[in-house]
Design a protein around this motif. Structure first.
Motif, short mmCIF file in Angstrom:
data_model
loop_
_atom_site.label_atom_id
_atom_site.label_comp_id
_atom_site.label_asym_id
_atom_site.label_seq_id
_atom_site.Cartn_x
_atom_site.Cartn_y
_atom_site.Cartn_z
N UNK A 223 0.82 -1.20 0.00
CA UNK A 223 0.00 0.00 0.00
C UNK A 223 0.86 1.26 0.00
N UNK A 224 1.99 1.20 0.71
CA UNK A 224 2.87 2.37 0.79
C UNK A 224 3.52 2.70 -0.55
N UNK A 225 3.56 1.76 -1.44
CA UNK A 225 4.18 2.01 -2.74
C UNK A 225 3.46 3.15 -3.48
N UNK A 226 2.14 3.23 -3.32
CA UNK A 226 1.38 4.27 -4.02
C UNK A 226 0.67 5.24 -3.08
N UNK A 227 0.55 4.87 -1.80
CA UNK A 227 -0.21 5.71 -0.86
C UNK A 227 0.56 5.91 0.44
N UNK A 228 1.81 6.25 0.31
CA UNK A 228 2.68 6.34 1.48
C UNK A 228 2.16 7.34 2.52
N UNK A 229 1.80 8.52 2.10
CA UNK A 229 1.37 9.55 3.05
C UNK A 229 0.06 9.16 3.73
N UNK A 230 -0.90 8.68 2.94
CA UNK A 230 -2.19 8.32 3.51
C UNK A 230 -2.06 7.16 4.50
N UNK A 231 -1.30 6.15 4.11
CA UNK A 231 -1.12 4.98 4.99
C UNK A 231 -0.37 5.38 6.25
N UNK A 232 0.65 6.21 6.10
CA UNK A 232 1.41 6.67 7.27
C UNK A 232 0.54 7.44 8.25
N UNK A 233 -0.35 8.28 7.71
CA UNK A 233 -1.24 9.05 8.58
C UNK A 233 -2.24 8.15 9.31
N UNK A 234 -2.80 7.18 8.60
CA UNK A 234 -3.77 6.27 9.21
C UNK A 234 -3.12 5.47 10.33
N UNK A 235 -1.98 4.86 10.04
CA UNK A 235 -1.32 4.03 11.05
C UNK A 235 -0.68 4.87 12.16
N UNK A 236 -0.28 6.10 11.82
CA UNK A 236 0.26 6.99 12.85
C UNK A 236 -0.75 7.22 13.96
N UNK A 238 -3.16 5.18 14.77
CA UNK A 238 -3.32 3.93 15.49
C UNK A 238 -2.17 3.68 16.45
N UNK A 239 -0.96 3.97 16.01
CA UNK A 239 0.21 3.78 16.87
C UNK A 239 0.07 4.64 18.13
N UNK A 240 -0.31 5.89 17.95
CA UNK A 240 -0.49 6.78 19.10
C UNK A 240 -1.55 6.25 20.05
N UNK A 241 -2.67 5.79 19.49
CA UNK A 241 -3.76 5.27 20.33
C UNK A 241 -3.35 4.00 21.07
N UNK A 242 -2.63 3.11 20.37
CA UNK A 242 -2.25 1.84 21.01
C UNK A 242 -1.19 2.04 22.08
N UNK A 253 -2.62 -4.54 28.33
CA UNK A 253 -2.61 -4.05 26.94
C UNK A 253 -1.24 -4.18 26.27
N UNK A 254 -0.46 -5.18 26.69
CA UNK A 254 0.86 -5.33 26.08
C UNK A 254 0.78 -5.71 24.60
N UNK A 255 -0.31 -6.37 24.22
CA UNK A 255 -0.45 -6.74 22.81
C UNK A 255 -0.63 -5.52 21.92
N UNK A 256 -1.26 -4.46 22.45
CA UNK A 256 -1.42 -3.24 21.68
C UNK A 256 -0.05 -2.62 21.39
N UNK A 257 0.84 -2.64 22.37
CA UNK A 257 2.19 -2.12 22.15
C UNK A 257 2.94 -2.98 21.14
N UNK A 258 2.73 -4.28 21.20
CA UNK A 258 3.38 -5.19 20.26
C UNK A 258 2.99 -4.85 18.82
N UNK A 259 1.70 -4.61 18.58
CA UNK A 259 1.24 -4.24 17.24
C UNK A 259 1.83 -2.90 16.83
N UNK A 260 1.86 -1.94 17.76
CA UNK A 260 2.41 -0.62 17.46
C UNK A 260 3.87 -0.72 17.04
N UNK A 261 4.64 -1.55 17.74
CA UNK A 261 6.06 -1.73 17.40
C UNK A 261 6.19 -2.33 16.00
#
Length: 270
Positions: A223-236, A238-242, A253-261
């Protein structure tokens, strides 16, 4: 030359019978479990034979009847039978085998016969996407999930990647497919406890076996190959929330941190 000669001989013998739509109609009409299982098995074999015969080049017969074959495969993906289901942690059943075989055949068409398959691609993407979301995270659907995610990655890195631009498609695939399949599952925890070396070999060092997490990471990179900025913003987000979720209750909630990493690492290594 011998390979192509053999393929031609096999094609002449079974191409037409394999394309007979009555097989699919019979499976859809089946009522009892035994009959349904046998007919689903016939559909799986027919699709596997089709895949094999088309693996080197698209035979003229298949190209001439591609509409009928695609209708057959769509019907196979839509087909369900209440008695062919099972618990989420049961071994894969007949339907899962059929659906995996169809997705593998569709992946072949997507990668090798782009022009011929283009009119049918959107329908398959929508159906496989919906099937993947509905499948859940049980081990019964592991093979189907990995096969379907690899198909979506193939589409995301092809000239048809704009299918992910429609509506909220990109956000939904990140939220409903990538995030859930990056989670550490109970089976992963059991493997880590029972055989840590095998867990490290499979999940970290890499092995021949596909895992949900690995193919989800490949989808992120695709997905990042063509939508790097959009994907980065979406997951950014999620990372903050997790990470906030983990900070509030580290033990629970250690699994949330695992996914974020994993997300941060994957976005950094793309």
């Amino acid at each position: 030359l011998q390979l192509y000669t053999g393929l031609v001989a096999q094609l002449h013998g079974c191409a037409s019978p394999a394309a007979d739509p009555t097989t699919a109609a019979a499976a859809i009409a089946a009522v009892d479990r035994e009959s349904a299982a046998k007919l689903v098995g016939c559909l799986e074999v027919a699709t596997a034979v089709h895949h094999s015969l088309a693996s080197q080049d698209l035979p003229a017969f298949f190209e001439d009847h591609i509409k009928e074959w695609m209708a057959l495969m769509l019907a196979a993906l839509r087909y369900v039978h209440p008695q062919l289901g099972g618990d989420a942690d049961d071994p894969p059943g007949e339907l899962e085998g059929l659906h995996c075989t169809v997705v593998e055949a569709v992946s072949l068409y997507t990668s090798k016969y782009e022009e011929e398959f283009a009119p049918f691609l959107a329908d398959f993407v929508q159906l496989i996407w919906s099937m993947l979301v509905a499948a859940g995270l049980g081990s019964r659907h592991d093979k189907l999930a990995t096969t379907a995610i690899k198909f979506l990655t193939l589409v995301a890195t092809s000239v048809h990647h704009k299918l992910f631009e429609q509506g909220a498609a990109l956000k939904e695939v990140c939220e409903r497919i990538v995030i859930p399949n990056m989670q550490l599952l109970p089976a992963d925890e059991e493997m880590f406890e029972d055989d840590p070396a095998e867990y490290i070999r499979r999940d970290i060092e890499g092995s021949d076996a596909d895992t949900r997490r690995r193919v989800a990471c490949e989808l992120v990179r695709g997905l990042c190959r063509n939508y790097e900025q959009q994907v980065g913003a979406i997951f950014g987000n999620y990372v903050t929330a997790m990470l906030a979720q983990h900070a509030a209750a580290p033990a629970a909630s250690w699994k949330a941190k695992d996914v974020a990493i994993y997300l941060v690492t994957d976005l950094s290594l793309r």
